[in-house]
Every structure is written in structure tokens, then in C-alpha cells.
Motif scaffolding. Sequence first.
Motif, mmCIF file in Angstrom:
data_model
loop_
_atom_site.group_PDB
_atom_site.id
_atom_site.type_symbol
_atom_site.label_atom_id
_atom_site.label_comp_id
_atom_site.label_asym_id
_atom_site.label_seq_id
_atom_site.Cartn_x
_atom_site.Cartn_y
_atom_site.Cartn_z
ATOM 1 N N TRP A 1 39.317 37.153 50.829
ATOM 2 C CA TRP A 1 39.132 38.259 49.898
ATOM 3 C C TRP A 1 39.769 39.577 50.356
ATOM 4 C CZ3 TRP A 1 39.058 39.156 45.195
ATOM 5 C CH2 TRP A 1 38.641 40.382 44.686
ATOM 6 N N ARG A 2 39.665 39.909 51.612
ATOM 7 C CA ARG A 2 40.233 41.189 52.069
ATOM 8 C C ARG A 2 41.729 41.258 51.807
ATOM 9 N NH1 ARG A 2 36.883 42.090 57.637
ATOM 10 N NH2 ARG A 2 34.985 42.794 56.600
ATOM 11 N N ARG A 3 42.419 40.153 52.045
ATOM 12 C CA ARG A 3 43.865 40.108 51.797
ATOM 13 C C ARG A 3 44.156 40.030 50.290
ATOM 14 N NH1 ARG A 3 46.750 35.650 51.244
ATOM 15 N NH2 ARG A 3 45.197 34.374 52.310
ATOM 16 N N VAL A 4 43.358 39.242 49.564
ATOM 17 C CA VAL A 4 43.591 39.043 48.131
ATOM 18 C C VAL A 4 43.395 40.337 47.356
ATOM 19 C CG1 VAL A 4 42.731 37.856 46.066
ATOM 20 C CG2 VAL A 4 42.996 36.602 48.212
ATOM 21 N N PRO B 1 45.623 39.853 42.068
ATOM 22 C CA PRO B 1 44.578 38.927 42.521
ATOM 23 C C PRO B 1 44.284 37.829 41.482
ATOM 24 C CG PRO B 1 43.647 41.096 42.090
ATOM 25 C CD PRO B 1 45.134 41.225 41.970
ATOM 26 N N ASP B 2 44.471 38.125 40.189
ATOM 27 C CA ASP B 2 44.253 37.097 39.163
ATOM 28 C C ASP B 2 45.278 35.981 39.281
ATOM 29 O OD1 ASP B 2 42.017 38.266 37.893
ATOM 30 O OD2 ASP B 2 43.340 39.668 36.855
ATOM 31 N N ALA B 3 46.515 36.328 39.529
ATOM 32 C CA ALA B 3 47.566 35.317 39.699
ATOM 33 C C ALA B 3 47.267 34.468 40.934
ATOM 34 C CB ALA B 3 48.932 35.976 39.822
ATOM 35 N N ALA C 1 52.222 31.894 39.759
ATOM 36 C CA ALA C 1 50.904 31.271 39.925
ATOM 37 C C ALA C 1 51.007 29.886 40.548
ATOM 38 C CB ALA C 1 50.185 31.173 38.574
ATOM 39 N N LEU C 2 52.085 29.181 40.244
ATOM 40 C CA LEU C 2 52.244 27.821 40.750
ATOM 41 C C LEU C 2 53.074 27.751 42.023
ATOM 42 C CD1 LEU C 2 52.848 25.927 37.398
ATOM 43 C CD2 LEU C 2 50.754 26.041 38.741
#
Length: 180
Positions: free
Chosen positions: A49-52, A58-60, A139-140
Amino acid sequence: MGIDDEAEFSSFVQGRWNGLVRTAYLLTGNRHDAEDLAQTALTKVYASWRRVRRSDHPDAYLRRVLVTCNIDRFRKRRPHEHPTDELPEPYGPRQGDASHQVDQRQVLLAALAGLPPRQRAVVVLRYWEDLSAEQTAAALGCSVGTVKSQAAKGLAKLRAFPGLHPLTPAAPLEACHDQA
């Protein structure tokens, strides 16, 4: 993780849970598997989470984790198929029957379930989630060309699916979008 991080992650999850489960359902074809898949993806995002949260998208990142977790499901075990001598009763819209949209949705979900995981992921992200080719590729974790070729192959298979031909090419996803 600190209290602020926990609160921020909790808020992130609450704002995305319904859409995440809906997308997972389209990838898995099963409500229970969809919820498990969404929880697995969120567990992985929580660990980073800290990196995201510092990333631009963050949604992607979450969608990519969701798709990767779904592909991993297939690597671990193949879904069980039960071949039969008889074909199931064909779906089709009934005149004057308000449930024909439900029938169309079931046909679409069956058709999506018949796609390979990568094609299904591309079709769901591109046409259900309405992401651009570039966003889908991000995303992929693949190229835009791969997204385009997988989308073309996936759409060709959907068009060939017996129950979908009474529907227009754009109608299956649009007609069923609100019901997922």
C-alpha cells in the motif's frame, strides 16, 4: 502500517469494492469466486500500500493485480468441465418477456466464460470497464498491440458464440452492464 495508512486503505477499498467485485465476476463468472478474487487482489495491494498510494494510478495497479490473480487461478487449477451429449437449451429473447435482459446477460456471461483468461481480461477491461487500449495495456502489463489483437480475437469468439448472434455487436456489454 500506520493508522493513517490503514484509514486511507480502508477508504480506498470502500470506494472500489462494488466495481472490483463486478469486474472480478466478469472475469470468473461466479459470485463467490469473484469475491475471493477481489479479496486476494486487495490483500496483495494492502501489502504494497505505501508504494501503491504514491503511484499515479492506484486503480490501474489494482486492476492489474486483479487480472493477474485471476490468471494465477488458472495456473493452479483448471476449471472443471462436464462434457455432455446434449447441448443446453439455447437462450434467446422472448417477445413480451421482461426477463429477456436477464437471459441476454446469462448468454453474455457464458460467452465470456468461454474465452481464454487473457482475452476475457482484455474484453472486460476494454468494453465493460471502458478503458482505453493504453489503459488496458498498462493494467495488464502488455503492449497496446497485444491488447488490440487479444480484443479482436476475443470479440471474434464472442460474435461466433451461438446465443449472442441475435444481439448487435455493441449490445451485449451495454445491455447487461447495469445488471452486473
